[in-house]
Motif scaffolding. Structure first.
Motif, PDB file in Angstrom:
ATOM      1  N   LEU A  62      -7.811  -4.072  -1.350  1.00  0.00           N
ATOM      2  CA  LEU A  62      -7.472  -5.191  -2.233  1.00  0.00           C
ATOM      3  C   LEU A  62      -6.259  -5.951  -1.712  1.00  0.00           C
ATOM      4  O   LEU A  62      -6.239  -7.192  -1.702  1.00  0.00           O
ATOM      5  CB  LEU A  62      -7.204  -4.669  -3.642  1.00  0.00           C
ATOM      6  CG  LEU A  62      -8.416  -4.121  -4.404  1.00  0.00           C
ATOM      7  CD1 LEU A  62      -7.978  -3.487  -5.717  1.00  0.00           C
ATOM      8  CD2 LEU A  62      -9.436  -5.211  -4.665  1.00  0.00           C
TER       9      LEU A  62
ATOM     10  N   ALA B   6       2.096   1.621  -3.493  1.00  0.00           N
ATOM     11  CA  ALA B   6       0.991   2.058  -4.345  1.00  0.00           C
ATOM     12  C   ALA B   6       0.697   3.537  -4.119  1.00  0.00           C
ATOM     13  O   ALA B   6       0.420   4.280  -5.075  1.00  0.00           O
ATOM     14  CB  ALA B   6      -0.249   1.221  -4.072  1.00  0.00           C
TER      15      ALA B   6
ATOM     16  N   THR C 223      -8.048   1.313 -13.875  1.00  0.00           N
ATOM     17  CA  THR C 223      -8.426  -0.107 -13.891  1.00  0.00           C
ATOM     18  C   THR C 223      -7.208  -1.001 -14.079  1.00  0.00           C
ATOM     19  O   THR C 223      -7.012  -1.982 -13.342  1.00  0.00           O
ATOM     20  CB  THR C 223      -9.441  -0.367 -15.013  1.00  0.00           C
ATOM     21  OG1 THR C 223     -10.569   0.503 -14.850  1.00  0.00           O
ATOM     22  CG2 THR C 223      -9.911  -1.812 -14.990  1.00  0.00           C
TER      23      THR C 223
ATOM     24  N   THR D 241       0.834  -1.206   0.000  1.00  0.00           N
ATOM     25  CA  THR D 241       0.000   0.000   0.000  1.00  0.00           C
ATOM     26  C   THR D 241       0.865   1.251   0.000  1.00  0.00           C
ATOM     27  O   THR D 241       0.544   2.247  -0.673  1.00  0.00           O
ATOM     28  CB  THR D 241      -0.942   0.004   1.221  1.00  0.00           C
ATOM     29  OG1 THR D 241      -1.770  -1.161   1.194  1.00  0.00           O
ATOM     30  CG2 THR D 241      -1.817   1.241   1.227  1.00  0.00           C
TER      31      THR D 241
ATOM     32  N   LEU E 220      -8.285   6.006  -4.066  1.00  0.00           N
ATOM     33  CA  LEU E 220      -7.481   4.972  -4.723  1.00  0.00           C
ATOM     34  C   LEU E 220      -6.544   4.298  -3.722  1.00  0.00           C
ATOM     35  O   LEU E 220      -6.347   3.080  -3.762  1.00  0.00           O
ATOM     36  CB  LEU E 220      -6.679   5.579  -5.870  1.00  0.00           C
ATOM     37  CG  LEU E 220      -7.456   5.882  -7.150  1.00  0.00           C
ATOM     38  CD1 LEU E 220      -6.562   6.641  -8.143  1.00  0.00           C
ATOM     39  CD2 LEU E 220      -7.966   4.605  -7.796  1.00  0.00           C
TER      40      LEU E 220
ATOM     41  N   LEU F 257      -4.920  -0.975 -10.860  1.00  0.00           N
ATOM     42  CA  LEU F 257      -5.435  -1.759  -9.741  1.00  0.00           C
ATOM     43  C   LEU F 257      -5.329  -3.254 -10.015  1.00  0.00           C
ATOM     44  O   LEU F 257      -4.945  -4.034  -9.141  1.00  0.00           O
ATOM     45  CB  LEU F 257      -6.877  -1.372  -9.455  1.00  0.00           C
ATOM     46  CG  LEU F 257      -7.096   0.018  -8.833  1.00  0.00           C
ATOM     47  CD1 LEU F 257      -8.584   0.340  -8.755  1.00  0.00           C
ATOM     48  CD2 LEU F 257      -6.470   0.103  -7.448  1.00  0.00           C
TER      49      LEU F 257
ATOM     50  N   CYS G  94     -17.568   2.494  -7.014  1.00  0.00           N
ATOM     51  CA  CYS G  94     -16.237   2.606  -7.630  1.00  0.00           C
ATOM     52  C   CYS G  94     -16.352   2.962  -9.113  1.00  0.00           C
ATOM     53  O   CYS G  94     -15.560   3.770  -9.630  1.00  0.00           O
ATOM     54  CB  CYS G  94     -15.460   1.305  -7.452  1.00  0.00           C
ATOM     55  SG  CYS G  94     -14.993   0.953  -5.738  1.00  0.00           S
TER      56      CYS G  94
ATOM     57  N   ALA H 272      -6.742   0.371  -2.878  1.00  0.00           N
ATOM     58  CA  ALA H 272      -5.561  -0.481  -2.983  1.00  0.00           C
ATOM     59  C   ALA H 272      -5.307  -1.207  -1.665  1.00  0.00           C
ATOM     60  O   ALA H 272      -5.006  -2.406  -1.648  1.00  0.00           O
ATOM     61  CB  ALA H 272      -4.345   0.351  -3.382  1.00  0.00           C
TER      62      ALA H 272
ATOM     63  N   THR I 229      -2.823  -5.747  -7.956  1.00  0.00           N
ATOM     64  CA  THR I 229      -3.363  -6.883  -7.212  1.00  0.00           C
ATOM     65  C   THR I 229      -2.697  -8.188  -7.639  1.00  0.00           C
ATOM     66  O   THR I 229      -2.325  -9.016  -6.798  1.00  0.00           O
ATOM     67  CB  THR I 229      -4.886  -6.974  -7.423  1.00  0.00           C
ATOM     68  OG1 THR I 229      -5.497  -5.748  -7.005  1.00  0.00           O
ATOM     69  CG2 THR I 229      -5.467  -8.122  -6.619  1.00  0.00           C
TER      70      THR I 229
END
Length: 269
Positions: free
Chosen positions: A191, A48, A67, A45, A184, A70, A164, A188, A74
């Motif tokens: 996820l 990110a 998109t 994180t 965001l 992410l 989202c 993140a 992931t």
């Protein structure tokens, strides 16, 4: 520790980084790693967050970039997490690879028919844990409640997806660019926390593992925000002005019912 990390990270997104904030973020992420493996998601994180803050100022955001970023993040954290899990004794022996040698994941085994059936069973337990066992596996509520909660949880997941989509893809709402960065970062974190919770299931293929929802507690701030936003999306627009007094009041009533009719009888039965 994780909540403080999210707070400082959000302040950084909104008003910019400082040396003190960056040092504090690194220290909190490191402290989280020392405390409990469920806080491992703080490290990706942090990376990110740095990418989110930097890239938007150089390239800007588009739905495709959000998109793709992410999804790529992931997948990378999932693959890297499996590798780290195998070579660090589930994060409890960080230097184990020096004596035991490197171990490489058996990716084919993770996609076998028996493994896929096991994942379905684990997903079922995840819903049960979140909806009926209060994060554990030894505190049951009536099955009728569990079924209702499972339906509510499914609706919240749909509402969260719609939220989202509105915010990140078609850019509806009054969020500023800095607030989008915060959201965001929180998404993140959520996820990556999910990746961390499911990591033992993929690596061990052991029936003794389950997705206990209490393992999400380090990510409670983004989890609470997205569940709340999802619930608000499910209401017709004309009723949303009643959401904020009704939402916390409903939870207070629900908690009181649980304490009186479930927890106390269970503990003293």
């Amino acid at each position: 520790v994780a909540s403080l990390f999210m707070l400082v990270g959000s302040q950084t997104m909104l008003t910019g980084p400082t040396r003190r904030r960056l040092v504090l973020l690194v220290a909190l992420a490191g402290l989280g790693l020392l405390i409990k493996p469920t806080a491992f998601f703080l490290l990706p994180t942090l990376l990110a967050g740095l990418l989110i803050y930097t890239l938007r100022r150089f390239r800007g955001w588009s739905p495709a970039r959000i998109t793709a970023g992410l999804l790529a993040g992931t997948v990378l954290v999932w693959a890297g997490g499996i590798f780290v899990y195998l070579n660090t004794g589930a994060g409890r022996r960080p230097l184990a690879f020096l004596t035991d040698g490197l171990r490489w994941p058996d990716w084919a085994a993770y996609l076998s028919p028996s493994a896929l059936a096991y994942y379905v069973q684990s997903a079922n337990f995840a819903v049960l844990s979140f909806a009926g066992l209060f994060g554990w596996s030894n505190l049951h509520i009536p099955w009728s409640w569990v079924r209702v909660w499972a339906v509510v949880l499914g609706l919240l997941i749909l509402g969260g997806g719609w939220f989202c989509f509105r915010v990140f893809i078609i850019r509806q709402g009054d969020f500023s660019d800095s607030q989008i960065d915060v959201l965001l970062l929180w998404l993140a974190a959520l996820l990556f926390a999910f990746v961390g919770v499911t990591m033992p299931i993929f690596v061990t293929q052991s029936r003794s593992w389950g997705i206990h929802s209490r393992y999400y507690f380090p990510a409670i701030i983004p989890l609470a925000f997205f569940l709340t936003s999802a619930a608000r999306q499910l209401l017709p627009a004309r009723l949303r002005r009643f959401f904020w007094p009704a939402w916390p009041a409903a939870w207070a009533v629900y908690d009181a019912v649980i304490v009186v009719f479930i927890l106390i009888p269970f503990i003293y039965s």
